[in-house]
Write a protein that holds these residues in place. Structure first.
Motif, PDB file in Angstrom:
ATOM      1  N   THR A 106       6.712 -53.771 -10.202  1.00 24.20           N
ATOM      2  CA  THR A 106       7.103 -54.431  -8.948  1.00 24.20           C
ATOM      3  C   THR A 106       8.562 -54.876  -8.990  1.00 24.20           C
ATOM      4  OG1 THR A 106       4.834 -55.214  -8.619  1.00 24.20           O
ATOM      5  CG2 THR A 106       6.564 -56.316  -7.365  1.00 24.20           C
ATOM      6  N   LEU A 107       8.964 -55.518 -10.076  1.00 26.99           N
ATOM      7  CA  LEU A 107      10.353 -55.982 -10.197  1.00 26.99           C
ATOM      8  C   LEU A 107      11.328 -54.821 -10.336  1.00 26.99           C
ATOM      9  CD1 LEU A 107       9.784 -59.030 -12.583  1.00 26.99           C
ATOM     10  CD2 LEU A 107      10.411 -59.107 -10.163  1.00 26.99           C
ATOM     11  N   GLY A 108      10.868 -53.709 -10.889  1.00 23.48           N
ATOM     12  CA  GLY A 108      11.728 -52.537 -11.004  1.00 23.48           C
ATOM     13  C   GLY A 108      11.920 -51.824  -9.690  1.00 23.48           C
ATOM     14  N   LEU A 109      10.819 -51.663  -8.926  1.00 16.04           N
ATOM     15  CA  LEU A 109      10.879 -50.917  -7.656  1.00 16.04           C
ATOM     16  C   LEU A 109      11.461 -51.741  -6.515  1.00 16.04           C
ATOM     17  CD1 LEU A 109       7.465 -49.002  -7.675  1.00 16.04           C
ATOM     18  CD2 LEU A 109       9.739 -48.053  -8.066  1.00 16.04           C
ATOM     19  N   TRP A 110      11.144 -53.023  -6.462  1.00 16.70           N
ATOM     20  CA  TRP A 110      11.559 -53.827  -5.315  1.00 16.70           C
ATOM     21  C   TRP A 110      12.780 -54.705  -5.574  1.00 16.70           C
ATOM     22  CZ3 TRP A 110       6.136 -52.855  -5.106  1.00 16.70           C
ATOM     23  CH2 TRP A 110       5.706 -52.273  -3.903  1.00 16.70           C
ATOM     24  N   CYS A 111      13.133 -54.873  -6.850  1.00  9.46           N
ATOM     25  CA  CYS A 111      14.291 -55.715  -7.170  1.00  9.46           C
ATOM     26  C   CYS A 111      15.366 -54.961  -7.956  1.00  9.46           C
ATOM     27  CB  CYS A 111      13.858 -56.940  -7.971  1.00  9.46           C
ATOM     28  SG  CYS A 111      12.645 -57.968  -7.134  1.00  9.46           S
ATOM     29  N   GLY A 112      15.051 -53.768  -8.429  1.00  6.88           N
ATOM     30  CA  GLY A 112      16.037 -52.974  -9.152  1.00  6.88           C
ATOM     31  C   GLY A 112      16.321 -53.446 -10.567  1.00  6.88           C
ATOM     32  N   LEU A 113      15.413 -54.246 -11.147  1.00  7.82           N
ATOM     33  CA  LEU A 113      15.646 -54.708 -12.517  1.00  7.82           C
ATOM     34  C   LEU A 113      15.467 -53.569 -13.514  1.00  7.82           C
ATOM     35  CD1 LEU A 113      13.986 -58.233 -12.760  1.00  7.82           C
ATOM     36  CD2 LEU A 113      16.239 -57.579 -11.905  1.00  7.82           C
ATOM     37  N   ARG A 114      16.294 -53.570 -14.540  1.00  8.35           N
ATOM     38  CA  ARG A 114      16.215 -52.555 -15.590  1.00  8.35           C
ATOM     39  C   ARG A 114      15.082 -52.917 -16.552  1.00  8.35           C
ATOM     40  NH1 ARG A 114      21.741 -53.983 -15.026  1.00  8.35           N
ATOM     41  NH2 ARG A 114      23.088 -52.252 -14.386  1.00  8.35           N
ATOM     42  N   ASP A 133      11.213 -67.637 -15.684  1.00  5.08           N
ATOM     43  CA  ASP A 133      12.430 -67.199 -14.983  1.00  5.08           C
ATOM     44  C   ASP A 133      12.135 -66.646 -13.585  1.00  5.08           C
ATOM     45  OD1 ASP A 133      13.896 -67.739 -17.335  1.00  5.08           O
ATOM     46  OD2 ASP A 133      13.391 -65.760 -18.138  1.00  5.08           O
ATOM     47  N   VAL A 134      10.850 -66.490 -13.264  1.00  2.00           N
ATOM     48  CA  VAL A 134      10.447 -65.912 -11.979  1.00  2.00           C
ATOM     49  C   VAL A 134       9.945 -67.027 -11.068  1.00  2.00           C
ATOM     50  CG1 VAL A 134       8.974 -64.227 -10.821  1.00  2.00           C
ATOM     51  CG2 VAL A 134       9.808 -63.775 -13.151  1.00  2.00           C
ATOM     52  N   ASP A 135      10.680 -67.288  -9.992  1.00  4.37           N
ATOM     53  CA  ASP A 135      10.313 -68.344  -9.039  1.00  4.37           C
ATOM     54  C   ASP A 135       9.834 -67.704  -7.740  1.00  4.37           C
ATOM     55  OD1 ASP A 135      10.136 -70.499  -7.272  1.00  4.37           O
ATOM     56  OD2 ASP A 135      11.884 -71.518  -8.138  1.00  4.37           O
ATOM     57  N   LEU A 136       8.533 -67.633  -7.563  1.00  4.75           N
ATOM     58  CA  LEU A 136       7.983 -66.981  -6.380  1.00  4.75           C
ATOM     59  C   LEU A 136       8.071 -67.860  -5.141  1.00  4.75           C
ATOM     60  CD1 LEU A 136       4.871 -65.164  -7.885  1.00  4.75           C
ATOM     61  CD2 LEU A 136       7.212 -64.352  -7.602  1.00  4.75           C
ATOM     62  N   ILE A 156      13.784 -61.640  -4.546  1.00  7.29           N
ATOM     63  CA  ILE A 156      12.529 -60.889  -4.505  1.00  7.29           C
ATOM     64  C   ILE A 156      12.120 -60.745  -3.041  1.00  7.29           C
ATOM     65  CG2 ILE A 156      10.124 -60.803  -5.247  1.00  7.29           C
ATOM     66  CD1 ILE A 156      10.867 -62.755  -7.490  1.00  7.29           C
ATOM     67  N   PRO A 157      11.972 -59.534  -2.516  1.00  4.55           N
ATOM     68  CA  PRO A 157      11.602 -59.362  -1.107  1.00  4.55           C
ATOM     69  C   PRO A 157      10.192 -59.881  -0.829  1.00  4.55           C
ATOM     70  CG  PRO A 157      11.562 -57.258  -2.252  1.00  4.55           C
ATOM     71  CD  PRO A 157      12.163 -58.245  -3.206  1.00  4.55           C
ATOM     72  N   ASP A 158       9.974 -60.251   0.420  1.00  6.74           N
ATOM     73  CA  ASP A 158       8.688 -60.841   0.818  1.00  6.74           C
ATOM     74  C   ASP A 158       7.496 -59.970   0.454  1.00  6.74           C
ATOM     75  OD1 ASP A 158      10.012 -63.018   1.814  1.00  6.74           O
ATOM     76  OD2 ASP A 158      10.017 -62.312   3.891  1.00  6.74           O
ATOM     77  N   CYS A 159       7.644 -58.643   0.606  1.00  8.29           N
ATOM     78  CA  CYS A 159       6.508 -57.748   0.373  1.00  8.29           C
ATOM     79  C   CYS A 159       6.065 -57.726  -1.085  1.00  8.29           C
ATOM     80  CB  CYS A 159       6.847 -56.334   0.837  1.00  8.29           C
ATOM     81  SG  CYS A 159       8.287 -55.626   0.013  1.00  8.29           S
ATOM     82  N   ALA A 160       6.947 -58.131  -2.002  1.00  7.39           N
ATOM     83  CA  ALA A 160       6.608 -58.102  -3.425  1.00  7.39           C
ATOM     84  C   ALA A 160       5.941 -59.391  -3.899  1.00  7.39           C
ATOM     85  CB  ALA A 160       7.860 -57.840  -4.258  1.00  7.39           C
TER      86      ALA A 160
END
Length: 208
Positions: A106-114, A133-136, A156-160
């Motif tokens: 999810t973080l890779g596809l929607w946020c571009g994290l390596r 480190d992840v604040d939803l 982080i986009p809403d959909c994720a």
């Protein structure tokens, strides 16, 4: 950076040792910065003919004939990857070891994290991405990159958010390291997608 530090210089007065290297070392920059900056600077000099170069020289770098661009996931493969991650999240891969790839995908596809340089960080386990480190609620993640040697906030986009809430933990690493290679290879086979290095980041950038 180039124009801020060197814009006042004439080309004939430019020195790699005096001007390039101090900028390269500034802020603990990585070796690829020097290589990239020199390529851009040399291209500007090459194109300069007494006129202002209005175009960004980087845009001139196009895929050569016969070469293929970066690999990206097609929409169907994107969907298979995330659905397989959700479906296998709590499934046992080995004794006491579940798959648990939903957050990483999810973080890779929607946020571009390596996956390696920002989430897993094999060479810097103390800086590995943690659930703390992840604040939803604020919809952001605080990540350190071994490529840039810096921290940054990523939205982080809403959909994720609903997907991440399903797998969120109070503490611990976002990407579990135990048996990672075998576990991930088996996960990719189950998803039925062709995997390439940086494919999630290139997919994110392309669809963005």
């Amino acid at each position: 950076i180039i124009f801020k530090n060197w814009g006042h210089l004439r080309v004939v007065d430019f020195s790699e040792e005096e001007h390039f290297l101090p900028t390269y070392k500034e802020g603990g920059r990585q070796p690829n910065f020097l290589k990239c900056a020199k390529a851009i600077f040399n291209l500007c000099i090459k194109k300069y003919k007494g006129k202002v170069i209005r175009d960004n020289p980087i845009t001139e770098e196009k895929v050569k004939e016969g070469e293929k661009g970066p690999k990206i996931l097609k929409p169907g493969d994107w969907r298979k990857l995330i659905l397989t991650a959700i479906a296998t999240e709590e499934q046992e891969f080995s004794k006491g070891n579940n798959y648990e790839f939903t957050a990483m995908i999810t973080l890779g596809l929607w946020c571009g994290l390596r996956p390696q340089a920002e989430m897993r960080q094999v060479d810097s386990p103390e800086k590995r991405l943690k659930w703390e480190d992840v604040d939803l609620n604020e919809k952001e993640v605080w990540v350190y990159s071994t490529k840039t040697l810096k921290h940054r906030f990523v939205r982080i986009p809403d959909c994720a958010i609903p997907i991440l809430r399903r797998v969120q933990r109070e503490s611990g690493f976002v990407v579990k390291d135990r048996n990672y290679s075998k576990r991930f290879r088996d996960f990719i086979n189950r998803a039925g997608v062709k995997w390439h290095s940086d494919i999630m980041r290139h997919t994110y950038a392309t669809y963005y």
